[in-house]
Write a protein that holds these residues in place. Structure first.
Motif, short mmCIF file in Angstrom:
data_model
loop_
_atom_site.label_atom_id
_atom_site.label_comp_id
_atom_site.label_asym_id
_atom_site.label_seq_id
_atom_site.Cartn_x
_atom_site.Cartn_y
_atom_site.Cartn_z
N HIS A 52 0.86 -1.19 0.00
CA HIS A 52 0.00 0.00 0.00
C HIS A 52 0.90 1.24 0.00
O HIS A 52 2.00 1.20 0.53
CB HIS A 52 -0.87 0.05 1.26
CG HIS A 52 -1.74 -1.15 1.44
ND1 HIS A 52 -2.96 -1.28 0.82
CD2 HIS A 52 -1.56 -2.29 2.15
CE1 HIS A 52 -3.51 -2.43 1.16
NE2 HIS A 52 -2.67 -3.07 1.96
N ILE A 70 0.08 -1.09 12.66
CA ILE A 70 -1.03 -1.50 11.81
C ILE A 70 -1.95 -2.40 12.63
O ILE A 70 -1.51 -3.36 13.24
CB ILE A 70 -0.54 -2.22 10.54
CG1 ILE A 70 0.28 -1.25 9.68
CG2 ILE A 70 -1.72 -2.80 9.75
CD1 ILE A 70 0.92 -1.88 8.45
N LEU A 90 -5.66 1.29 5.17
CA LEU A 90 -4.53 1.20 4.25
C LEU A 90 -4.98 1.25 2.80
O LEU A 90 -4.30 1.81 1.95
CB LEU A 90 -3.77 -0.12 4.47
CG LEU A 90 -3.17 -0.36 5.85
CD1 LEU A 90 -2.33 -1.63 5.83
CD2 LEU A 90 -2.34 0.82 6.31
#
Ligand code: FES
Length: 159
Positions: A52, A70, A90
């Motif tokens: 990403h 994350i 993301l």
């Protein structure tokens, strides 16, 4: 050598794309930042087999997303800004927040909602293990654009 398909099956990088690095190196560190085309600081992330790319500074106040964790919220992978814990998906750059439907209910019940796209997402292409980013040049303003200036570039961000 990965089991997941590459983001693009083309054999040459798309025109107007910019080389970021070798996929194996990005997989190893999980993330890399790069000034792309001399004009945009981009964060490239590897998470669960996917690459990403997004603007590096958080749309809220310019926070250093490259130091964020994350985590999944409502089944969506998000970067959590280390500065004030804003959550950004993301895949889309959407800001997520917890809404309270009925403030009088006890216990309070919250639901994850989207504020819409707040962080500019860029396109990632992988060609033979090389990773490229194509800047998303859509003219529609996105909040993270505000922090892509010389002024912010000169500031070294704390984690
Ligand atoms: Fe405030 Fe990112 S700068 S949450």
């Amino acid at each position: 050598s990965s089991s997941s398909p590459p983001p693009s099956s083309s054999s040459s990088p798309p025109s107007a794309s910019h080389f970021i690095g070798r996929k194996e190196d990005i997989v190893k560190t999980g993330r890399v930042t790069k000034l792309v085309n001399g004009c945009r600081d981009v964060l490239v992330l590897y998470h669960q087999g996917q690459l990403h790319a997004m603007d590096m500074r958080c749309y809220h106040s310019g926070g250093a997303l490259q130091y964020g964790d994350i985590e999944e919220f409502n089944g969506r992978a998000c970067i959590v800004c280390p500065w004030h814990k804003y959550k950004i998906t993301l895949a889309e750059g959407e800001g997520l927040y917890q809404a309270v439907d009925d403030p009088t209910a006890r216990p309070l019940r919250t639901h994850w909602r989207s504020k819409g796209v707040k962080q500019r997402i860029h396109k990632v292409t992988e060609v033979n293990g090389d990773v490229y980013v194509t800047l998303n040049n859509s003219s529609e303003a996105i909040e993270s654009d505000v922090y892509q200036t010389e002024k912010y570039r000169a500031v070294l961000l704390p984690a």
